[in-house]
Design a protein around this motif. Structure first.
Motif, PDB file in Angstrom:
ATOM      1  N   PRO B   7       0.805  -1.240   0.000  1.00  0.00           N
ATOM      2  CA  PRO B   7       0.000   0.000   0.000  1.00  0.00           C
ATOM      3  C   PRO B   7       0.832   1.281   0.000  1.00  0.00           C
ATOM      4  CG  PRO B   7      -0.699  -1.522   1.730  1.00  0.00           C
ATOM      5  CD  PRO B   7       0.585  -2.034   1.203  1.00  0.00           C
ATOM      6  N   ASP B   8       2.044   1.193   0.501  1.00  0.00           N
ATOM      7  CA  ASP B   8       2.858   2.404   0.629  1.00  0.00           C
ATOM      8  C   ASP B   8       3.868   2.473  -0.504  1.00  0.00           C
ATOM      9  OD1 ASP B   8       2.754   1.353   3.930  1.00  0.00           O
ATOM     10  OD2 ASP B   8       1.713   3.136   3.212  1.00  0.00           O
ATOM     11  N   ILE B   9       3.776   3.504  -1.324  1.00  0.00           N
ATOM     12  CA  ILE B   9       4.727   3.667  -2.421  1.00  0.00           C
ATOM     13  C   ILE B   9       6.094   4.056  -1.865  1.00  0.00           C
ATOM     14  CG2 ILE B   9       5.279   5.017  -4.476  1.00  0.00           C
ATOM     15  CD1 ILE B   9       2.274   5.344  -4.899  1.00  0.00           C
ATOM     16  N   HIS B  10       6.103   4.937  -0.870  1.00  0.00           N
ATOM     17  CA  HIS B  10       7.356   5.295  -0.218  1.00  0.00           C
ATOM     18  C   HIS B  10       7.099   5.609   1.247  1.00  0.00           C
ATOM     19  CE1 HIS B  10       6.254   9.562  -0.488  1.00  0.00           C
ATOM     20  NE2 HIS B  10       5.949   9.324  -1.729  1.00  0.00           N
ATOM     21  N   ILE B  11       8.140   5.394   2.028  1.00  0.00           N
ATOM     22  CA  ILE B  11       8.096   5.646   3.478  1.00  0.00           C
ATOM     23  C   ILE B  11       9.405   6.306   3.875  1.00  0.00           C
ATOM     24  CG2 ILE B  11       8.363   4.461   5.687  1.00  0.00           C
ATOM     25  CD1 ILE B  11       6.173   2.612   4.990  1.00  0.00           C
ATOM     26  N   THR B  12       9.310   7.271   4.779  1.00  0.00           N
ATOM     27  CA  THR B  12      10.501   7.926   5.315  1.00  0.00           C
ATOM     28  C   THR B  12      10.542   7.706   6.820  1.00  0.00           C
ATOM     29  OG1 THR B  12      10.443   9.636   3.611  1.00  0.00           O
ATOM     30  CG2 THR B  12      11.764  10.084   5.569  1.00  0.00           C
ATOM     31  N   VAL B  13      11.661   7.215   7.304  1.00  0.00           N
ATOM     32  CA  VAL B  13      11.839   7.026   8.746  1.00  0.00           C
ATOM     33  C   VAL B  13      13.181   7.623   9.153  1.00  0.00           C
ATOM     34  CG1 VAL B  13      10.426   4.948   8.803  1.00  0.00           C
ATOM     35  CG2 VAL B  13      12.892   4.761   8.531  1.00  0.00           C
ATOM     36  N   SER B  14      13.282   7.965  10.407  1.00  0.00           N
ATOM     37  CA  SER B  14      14.540   8.480  10.944  1.00  0.00           C
ATOM     38  C   SER B  14      15.456   7.322  11.286  1.00  0.00           C
ATOM     39  CB  SER B  14      14.294   9.321  12.192  1.00  0.00           C
ATOM     40  OG  SER B  14      13.493  10.443  11.897  1.00  0.00           O
ATOM     41  N   GLU B  15      16.740   7.556  11.124  1.00  0.00           N
ATOM     42  CA  GLU B  15      17.711   6.532  11.493  1.00  0.00           C
ATOM     43  C   GLU B  15      17.540   6.188  12.962  1.00  0.00           C
ATOM     44  OE1 GLU B  15      21.771   7.534  10.672  1.00  0.00           O
ATOM     45  OE2 GLU B  15      22.357   5.442  10.531  1.00  0.00           O
ATOM     46  N   GLY B  16      17.511   4.890  13.242  1.00  0.00           N
ATOM     47  CA  GLY B  16      17.320   4.430  14.607  1.00  0.00           C
ATOM     48  C   GLY B  16      15.872   4.148  14.966  1.00  0.00           C
ATOM     49  N   ALA B  17      14.949   4.620  14.163  1.00  0.00           N
ATOM     50  CA  ALA B  17      13.527   4.380  14.419  1.00  0.00           C
ATOM     51  C   ALA B  17      13.154   2.995  13.914  1.00  0.00           C
ATOM     52  CB  ALA B  17      12.684   5.446  13.725  1.00  0.00           C
ATOM     53  N   SER B  18      11.997   2.541  14.364  1.00  0.00           N
ATOM     54  CA  SER B  18      11.517   1.237  13.911  1.00  0.00           C
ATOM     55  C   SER B  18      10.830   1.374  12.558  1.00  0.00           C
ATOM     56  CB  SER B  18      10.553   0.644  14.935  1.00  0.00           C
ATOM     57  OG  SER B  18       9.411   1.473  15.051  1.00  0.00           O
TER      58      SER B  18
END
Lengths: 116, 115
Positions: B7-18
């Protein structure tokens, strides 16, 4: 070889020309697969070989596409009379055998085809 | 017909996050499920696979995925993301077809990792 290799890595051709893409699977792998990946999209299954036989050709987009495999080794994917919509990365993969327990597919780096 | 939805074309997460990448499949029988990663300029690499048994599968690079039959899902997780995890991730389902075996891929989720 150590992994799946494909050649050429890049191919630029003019609309209407024929192209041949080559895949060298991992030695001893009896199953071989071809996929197409258009820009920004997932992998589209084209065809697989069990040995030198391709029992399911329904994934080939048109009759301009054909593939063969010889000696349970090298495979070539041929696209005749190329069209601009054929531009994509063509990926080859091989696995030890067909089947869920042995179908870990190892992918080559792909051939990027650009049709002008 | 078999299909895979990411469902997600792109996702952004912070380094160290789950991280959790979603995957839903459609298949009439017990599915064979895979997650692959495609790093920039590199080929696809298998992260993990599920055929049977324990529904929580451990893979390489610290990834895991859980098969939930009731939800037809096979979500990929990692407790702490590293910058090198930025890549495109593909979920796939293996299906028997014509005496053979065919792998159907989802459209992919591109992961961006911010510092």
């Amino acid at each position: 070889g150590a992994g799946v290799s494909q050649s050429p890595s890049n191919k630029v051709t003019e609309k209407g020309k024929d192209v041949e893409l080559r895949c060298d699977p991992i030695s001893g792998h009896t199953a071989l697969y071809w996929y197409r990946q258009r820009l920004g999209q997932g992998l589209e299954f084209l065809i697989y070989f069990q040995g030198n036989s391709a029992p399911d050709k329904s994934g080939l987009p048109s009759d301009r596409f054909s593939a063969e495999r010889t000696g349970e080794s090298v495979s070539t994917l041929t696209i005749q009379r190329t069209q601009q919509e054929d531009s994509a990365v063509y990926l080859c993969a091989s696995s030890l055998r067909l089947g869920p327990g042995t179908d870990t597919q190892y992918f080559g780096p792909g051939t990027r085809l650009t049709v002008l | 017909a078999q299909s895979v939805t990411q469902p997600d074309i792109h996702i952004t997460v912070s380094e160290g996050a789950s991280l959790e990448l979603r995957c839903n499949y459609s298949y009439g029988a017990t599915p064979y499920l895979f997650w692959y990663v495609q790093s920039p300029g590199q080929g696809l690499q298998l992260l993990l696979k599920y055929f049977s048994g324990d529904t929580l599968v451990q893979g390489i690079k610290g990834f895991e995925a859980e098969f939930k039959r009731s939800q037809s899902s096979f979500n990929l997780r990692k407790p702490s993301v590293h910058w090198s995890d930025a890549a495109e991730y593909f979920c796939a389902v293996g299906a028997s077809r014509g005496g053979g075996f065919k792998t159907i891929f989802g459209a992919g989720t591109r992961l961006f990792v911010k510092a």
